[in-house]
Design a protein around this motif. Structure first.
Motif, mmCIF file in Angstrom:
data_model
loop_
_atom_site.group_PDB
_atom_site.id
_atom_site.type_symbol
_atom_site.label_atom_id
_atom_site.label_comp_id
_atom_site.label_asym_id
_atom_site.label_seq_id
_atom_site.Cartn_x
_atom_site.Cartn_y
_atom_site.Cartn_z
ATOM 1 N N PRO A 144 -6.885 -21.852 -37.020
ATOM 2 C CA PRO A 144 -7.031 -23.255 -37.441
ATOM 3 C C PRO A 144 -8.227 -23.398 -38.376
ATOM 4 O O PRO A 144 -9.189 -22.660 -38.289
ATOM 5 C CB PRO A 144 -7.279 -23.990 -36.133
ATOM 6 N N ALA A 145 -8.167 -24.373 -39.250
ATOM 7 C CA ALA A 145 -9.245 -24.658 -40.211
ATOM 8 C C ALA A 145 -9.799 -26.036 -39.886
ATOM 9 O O ALA A 145 -9.373 -27.044 -40.456
ATOM 10 C CB ALA A 145 -8.724 -24.579 -41.636
ATOM 11 N N GLU A 159 -9.502 -20.488 -46.886
ATOM 12 C CA GLU A 159 -10.326 -19.455 -46.249
ATOM 13 C C GLU A 159 -11.715 -20.028 -45.962
ATOM 14 O O GLU A 159 -12.145 -21.021 -46.568
ATOM 15 C CB GLU A 159 -10.427 -18.225 -47.152
ATOM 16 N N LEU A 160 -12.386 -19.369 -45.023
ATOM 17 C CA LEU A 160 -13.711 -19.803 -44.568
ATOM 18 C C LEU A 160 -14.786 -19.016 -45.301
ATOM 19 O O LEU A 160 -14.749 -17.781 -45.337
ATOM 20 C CB LEU A 160 -13.843 -19.596 -43.058
ATOM 21 N N HIS A 161 -15.753 -19.716 -45.875
ATOM 22 C CA HIS A 161 -16.916 -19.115 -46.544
ATOM 23 C C HIS A 161 -18.171 -19.631 -45.843
ATOM 24 O O HIS A 161 -18.606 -20.762 -46.098
ATOM 25 C CB HIS A 161 -16.945 -19.474 -48.032
ATOM 26 N N ALA A 173 -5.194 -26.859 -42.257
ATOM 27 C CA ALA A 173 -3.918 -26.169 -42.489
ATOM 28 C C ALA A 173 -2.745 -27.084 -42.152
ATOM 29 O O ALA A 173 -1.718 -27.099 -42.845
ATOM 30 C CB ALA A 173 -3.864 -24.889 -41.659
ATOM 31 N N ARG A 174 -2.873 -27.891 -41.068
ATOM 32 C CA ARG A 174 -1.820 -28.837 -40.727
ATOM 33 C C ARG A 174 -1.685 -29.920 -41.799
ATOM 34 O O ARG A 174 -0.578 -30.395 -42.086
ATOM 35 C CB ARG A 174 -2.130 -29.485 -39.371
ATOM 36 N N LEU A 194 -10.374 -24.688 -49.941
ATOM 37 C CA LEU A 194 -8.938 -24.819 -50.162
ATOM 38 C C LEU A 194 -8.691 -24.854 -51.662
ATOM 39 O O LEU A 194 -9.234 -25.716 -52.368
ATOM 40 C CB LEU A 194 -8.409 -26.106 -49.512
ATOM 41 N N ALA A 195 -7.894 -23.907 -52.174
ATOM 42 C CA ALA A 195 -7.620 -23.811 -53.616
ATOM 43 C C ALA A 195 -6.126 -24.002 -53.856
ATOM 44 O O ALA A 195 -5.291 -23.370 -53.195
ATOM 45 C CB ALA A 195 -8.088 -22.472 -54.163
#
Length: 586
Positions: A468-469, A506-508, A440-441, A514-515
């Motif tokens: 956070p991702a 989003e987390l899968h 995300a950062r 990331l789109a």
């Protein structure tokens, strides 16, 4: 000329294989012949025993007949008293009936001198009645031993047969005469003649008197002594029959009673497997001769089989040797190829790093004008704030001056952030760097580099970022990927009525997705399969080298992720999937 040594080696190998095959075939054939002969000899012994049993069974069937007839009171009375014509005729008829009932060849009754006083064949011209057979060995044996056995040719009939005799004794045990039964073997010889092998029966002197094939009867298997010739002349055993020697030579002794023999005839010679079986009760010997040609085919087949197996082993060895050589050549080639691939990989990695850096510098060049404009506004504002600050300080308005200084500090912080992102983005990082990065950062930093263009082109940005991702990778390289994707999206929306940029994170499961979605109209269907190919671009000439997406794809793939593109109907969507960083990895 250079190929001559190889041809010579090939010729030597070929000759060696051919010579070895011939020797192996010859040796195998000889061994197979010997084994086949041994097995055939064993089988021949069993077969000869069957023939001997059939002969002995025929003899045993009539063995007791003379003894039973010798006890007949009528015959004893007739031999004890004077023999008149009526008594002789009565005995002839009785012997005829008994002979018909028992199935024997001939029955005869002799007095003590050997004169046949009655016979079952009294009606025939060759009747034994009235002839004296005192010279026959079986009558002489009967006078001395009480019984007699003898095989010979009939003196009157000329028909050979086996004579069994039994003494007829008076009340005081005196010798009155003998009862004789003659056995002929036409049916036995007829059944034996259906067999392909040669079946012979010889007497104690080695004279063949029973044979299943013409030309073998009355052949001598050995030399006769002068005493033998004299006895044959006296007892007329083979009366008026020519006795010719059988010329043969024993080639090899296989086992007792089994030998390989070569018989030489007037026109040709043949090799036979000869089985001999002595018949103890009669003193005869049964011989079974089989032509070795019937075994030669089996021996040749075995020889061919062994030669074929030898050739199979040779070819298998040659094949294994060839495979070993190919494997060694392949191993050497693989080593050279691995060294070449390693060198090429190093060169490609260096080239890729250069392309990545070149792509970043190209992006920096395109962003420089917008960033210069972005930095020019804070500088103008700073000059205005500095002028206001001087005025406030001159008028001793300290609190308002402090507020102006705060606004100046914020502007300087903004400018420092922009220039810091530029320096970080332009820095060349070593490939293979792995560290925990907040994706995300990375999106925030990429947007800050493009914020001037976003504001100028009035692009509406929608962010849906999970924080956070954490992913394991290189933050600078990921930022370059995001800048490339965002720049492509902005380029696609140039001149469009609706300009909306959507970023979803989003987390899968254990992967982050990331789109980046735009409203630029999408990618042509024929271009989708090659969108990530190097030097492929849909932009006009001079506006792109076609390396941005190829470099981005390589970076994502190197980090263990995947980068794909598709259409949403109103635009294009680029999806980047990266494995989530584990706590231990962080």
């Amino acid at each position: 000329m250079p190929r001559l040594p190889r041809l010579q080696r090939l010729l030597v190998v070929t000759l060696t294989i051919v010579a070895g095959t011939l020797l192996i075939a010859y040796w195998a054939t000889r061994q197979a012949e010997w084994r086949v002969l041994l097995e055939a000899g064993t089988a021949g012994a069993s077969q000869a025993q069957l023939y001997a049993n059939s002969l002995q069974t025929l003899i045993d069937r009539y063995r007791t007949l003379p003894a039973v007839l010798a006890l007949d009171s009528e015959m004893r009375t007739a031999l004890a008293g004077p023999m008149d014509a009526e008594t002789s005729q009565r005995l002839n008829r009785r012997l005829e009936r008994i002979n018909l009932a028992t199935g024997s060849s001939t029955l005869e009754l002799m007095d003590k001198t050997g004169l046949a006083v009655a016979a079952s064949n009294w009606r025939q011209p060759t009747s034994y009645a009235g002839h004296n057979y005192g010279f026959r060995p079986y009558f002489q044996q009967t006078r001395v031993q009480g019984t007699g056995r003898f095989y010979g040719v009939g003196v009157i009939s000329g028909i050979p047969g086996y004579f069994l005799s039994q003494a007829v004794l008076g009340e005081d045990g005196e010798f009155l005469g003998a009862v004789v039964v003659k056995l002929e073997f036409p049916e036995l010889e007829q059944s034996w003649s259906q067999r392909a092998e040669v079946i012979l029966v010889s007497d104690a002197r080695g004279i063949v008197f029973i044979a299943n094939q013409p030309g073998w009867r009355y052949r001598m298997l050995g030399q006769l002594t002068a005493n033998d010739l004299a006895e044959l002349e006296a007892n007329r055993q083979y009366d008026r029959q020519p006795l010719t020697p059988l010329t043969y030579r024993n080639l090899r002794e296989l086992a007792p009673g089994q030998r390989l023999t070569r018989i030489e005839g007037p026109a040709d010679r043949k090799d036979f497997l000869w089985n001999s079986l002595p018949l103890a009760e009669t003193g005869w010997t049964l011989h079974l001769l089989r032509d070795t040609h019937e075994f030669a085919a089996d021996a040749r087949t075995a020889g061919f089989a062994v030669a074929g197996a030898w050739l199979a082993l040779v070819f298998a060895g040659l094949l294994l040797h060839q495979r070993w050589r190919l494997a060694r050549e392949r191993q050497r080639s693989r080593g050279e190829l691995e060294r070449l691939v390693e060198a090429r990989t190093t060169a490609l990695r260096t080239a890729q790093d250069g392309l990545v850096q070149a792509a970043k510098l190209a992006a920096l060049g395109q962003m420089s004008a917008a960033l210069a404009h972005e930095l020019n506004q804070p500088l103008t504002a700073q000059r205005m704030h500095l002028a206001s600050l001087h005025m406030l300080l001159d008028r001793q308005r300290i609190d308002e001056a402090r507020e102006a200084v705060g606004r100046l500090d914020a502007l300087l912080t903004r400018m420092a952030a922009l220039t810091g992102h530029l320096k970080t983005y332009a820095r060349k990082t070593p490939g293979g760097l792995r560290e925990a990065v907040d994706l995300a950062r990375v999106v925030d930093h990429a947007l800050e580099l493009l914020v001037a263009r976003v504001r100028t082109e009035e692009v509406h940005v929608e962010l849906h970022l999970a924080r956070p991702a954490r992913v394991l990778g290189d933050g600078i390289r990921l930022e370059q990927v995001l800048v490339n994707l965002l720049r492509n999206a902005l380029d696609a929306m140039t001149g469009k009525n609706e300009r909306r940029l959507t970023i979803d994170l989003e987390l899968h499961g254990n992967k982050w997705r990331l789109a980046v979605t735009d409203t630029g109209g999408g990618i042509a269907a024929e271009d989708l399969p090659q969108i990530f190919d190097p030097f492929f671009t849909t932009k006009p000439v001079g506006e792109g080298l076609g390396l941005g997406l190829a470099v981005s794809y390589a970076i994502v793939h190197e980090l263990g992720g995947n980068l794909s593109a598709d259409n949403t109907g109103s635009g294009a969507r680029f999806s980047m999937i990266l494995p989530a960083a584990l706590e231990t990895e962080e």
